[in-house]
Design a protein around this motif. Structure first.
Motif, short mmCIF file in Angstrom:
data_model
loop_
_atom_site.label_atom_id
_atom_site.label_comp_id
_atom_site.label_asym_id
_atom_site.label_seq_id
_atom_site.Cartn_x
_atom_site.Cartn_y
_atom_site.Cartn_z
N UNK A 518 1.28 -1.47 -0.04
CA UNK A 518 0.00 -0.02 0.26
C UNK A 518 0.87 1.36 0.11
N UNK A 519 0.28 2.65 -0.14
CA UNK A 519 0.98 3.66 -0.53
C UNK A 519 1.91 4.15 1.07
N UNK A 520 1.44 3.96 2.68
CA UNK A 520 1.90 3.63 3.71
C UNK A 520 3.13 3.31 3.71
N UNK A 521 3.31 1.88 2.93
CA UNK A 521 4.16 0.88 2.96
C UNK A 521 4.07 -0.46 3.24
N UNK A 522 2.37 -0.05 4.11
CA UNK A 522 1.98 -1.83 4.50
C UNK A 522 1.76 -2.78 4.06
N UNK A 523 2.09 -3.90 4.16
CA UNK A 523 1.40 -5.11 2.39
C UNK A 523 0.29 -6.00 3.40
N UNK A 524 -1.23 -5.84 3.18
CA UNK A 524 -1.30 -6.55 3.77
C UNK A 524 -1.95 -8.23 3.61
#
Length: 536
Positions: A518-524
């Motif tokens: 994701x844009x904030x660096x999270x990866x679900x």
């Protein structure tokens, strides 16, 4: 707050949803979802025992009423032909679960379940701000299915990681499989894949699309087989996959009825399937440590009860024997197991239970492992499922029992619920599964009714009497080879043994994580499913 930690999300997406209260712990064991149990309203019937510690009518907990003894004994194979839930019968717990979930006429998976789909479009993860926005976008797609009607059970809508992370989840599995295939079999053997419980065919489609695009030579040698118990899903899989892939064959039958032997090396997929495999339930006499099997009774009024009888079922007995051989302890205090004196003292105390707590044992999973050993002797198993679950009913390795009603997920505190209306799914102890799986694979092949001769053996002649290979394999984590099958060097080193991975470990190894960041660096793809593990 993470979203997909458990299959409770299958019925409703949001982890923050408000659930109806669970039934209290002292709810009588005679429970029916269709009506309040008539037994407790009838004055002329004998009152239920006040002792809620034992839940039994006798000191041993195995004595049934004369009416229960007279009930007709059935199993899930007999009940396949029933068009309505039966009454006046009794059956093992696993047959009750299997009938509730898979009966072709009223079973949960046959009539109630809808598999959530992203409607042909995948998420563009690079444009999503964070995991909260990802959940919101997913909720919008759930809302497209419409609200539940205000009578009867709601839409039994549940999702899988295959759908949520399509096509990247399937591509990760494809990368795992094709890496093993290229290393060991290409180009001399076909790439043979079997998948059980393939849902709407999304995983098969993702895998085959990936092979077609990135490994066309392998794709040409691919044979993809689906074993599907649901007639409706089998039709959907055929229709969906036939559009783009002519190398798929859908077999509409239960894996437990499978009789064809696959002699070629193959890969066997079981993704989020074994959690719905039927379990048996046992309890131990705390004085003698003798096991008792749970038998579900359904009287003529349709009310349920659970009685406990000495273990006579061969599959339960086989599981308990294997567990003992593997050194897996039953869920009884170690001190009580070791000391007759302590057990006598403990059971003589006021209000002490005479039986141990309920333990749910994966007997149908054992059936699968035996089938793999017999019908797929050169397979490689890739399996993933839940290692733990919230809101389970009471007991060891107990399941979640739930349904969806009026747009809310309703968890229950008992297994004895109306057949076909409730999802029943279990956690898996992956470390014990690995031990049992390797033990089953280590057993010699025998054909039913075939006499053994001095010339017959279950392993390569090179390994006969070779103590050197015993120590070598135990250190390297390898199995004995199949008869006549050797490594490229000609030595009988066998397959490497399976290992257990967390969901995050597996995805870090095989997935293209840039696609789901994701844009904030999270990866679900990494952050969700913390209670899921892989066996490979």
């Amino acid at each position: 707050m993470t979203l997909l930690g458990a299959r409770t999300s299958r019925c409703l997406l949001h982890a923050r949803h408000r659930s109806l209260p669970r039934l209290p712990a002292d709810t009588p064991r005679h429970f029916s979802t269709s009506r309040v149990c008539l037994r407790h309203r009838t004055k002329d019937l004998p009152p239920e025992p006040k002792d809620k510690w034992n839940y039994n009518r006798s000191a041993l907990g195995a004595e049934a009423t004369p009416a229960q003894v007279a009930l007709r004994q059935v199993d899930s194979n007999v009940l396949e032909h029933e068009t309505t839930p039966p009454t006046g019968v009794k059956m093992l717990a696993r047959d009750f679960i299997e009938d509730s979930l898979y009966n072709p006429h009223y079973g949960y998976f046959s009539k109630q379940v809808n598999i959530f789909s992203t409607q042909g479009t995948s998420f563009d993860f690079s444009k999503l701000r964070d995991s909260t926005e990802f959940q919101e976008e997913t909720a919008k797609r759930y809302a497209a299915y419409g609200a539940d009607k205000y009578h009867g059970p709601g839409k039994q809508l549940w999702h899988t990681p295959t759908e949520l992370f399509k096509p990247y989840y399937g591509q990760a599995l494809a990368q795992c499989l094709v890496s093993e295939y290229l290393l060991k079999y290409f180009p001399y053997e076909d790439f043979v894949i079997y998948e059980i419980g393939a849902g709407n065919g999304s995983l098969a489609e993702s895998i085959l699309d990936y092979l077609k695009e990135f490994h066309p030579d392998v794709y040409e040698q691919t044979r993809y087989n689906i074993i599907e118990i649901s007639g409706n899903l089998a039709k959907l899989q055929k229709k969906r996959l036939a559009r783009h892939h002519g190398n798929v064959k859908v077999h509409h039958e239960s894996i437990f009825h499978w009789k064809t032997r696959e002699a070629a090396p193959c890969f066997f997929l079981a993704m989020e399937v074994i959690d719905n495999f039927a379990h048996d339930v046992i309890r131990y006499d705390l004085l003698t440590l003798k096991p008792y099997q749970g038998v579900v009774t359904i009287d003529d009024a349709g009310d349920f009860d659970m009685i406990w009888t000495p273990v006579t079922d061969p599959l339960i007995a086989s599981f308990l024997k294997i567990r003992d051989r593997l050194g897996h302890s039953p869920p009884i205090n170690t001190l009580l197991q070791r000391s007759d004196t302590l057990r006598k003292l403990y059971t003589s105390l006021p209000f002490a239970p005479n039986l141990s707590v309920e333990e749910y044992i994966p007997t149908r999973l054992l059936s699968l492992l035996k089938s793999l050993r017999t019908h797929f002797p050169r397979h490689r198993l890739l399996l993933s499922d839940f290692s733990s679950l919230p809101e389970t009913i009471s007991g060891v390795n107990a399941p979640v029992v739930q349904t969806r009603f009026r747009n809310q997920t309703v968890p229950c505190s008992t297994l004895l619920v109306k057949q076909g209306y409730f999802d029943i799914f279990f956690p898996t102890n992956f470390e014990r599964l690995r031990d049992m799986y390797e033990y089953i694979l280590s057993q010699p092949h025998t054909k039913a009714g075939a006499p053994m001769s001095p010339l017959m053996t279950s392993s390569s002649p090179l390994s006969m009497g070779a103590g050197f290979f015993d120590s070598f394999q135990s250190k390297s984590g390898r199995r004995y080879p199949e008869d006549g099958v050797s490594s490229a060097s000609g030595l009988p080193v066998g397959e490497r043994k399976s290992s257990v991975f967390t969901h995050e470990e597996f995805m870090q190894t095989y997935a293209d994580l840039s696609k789901t960041t994701l844009r904030n660096g999270e990866n679900p793809l990494l952050d969700f499913y913390k209670n899921v593990k892989f066996l490979f």
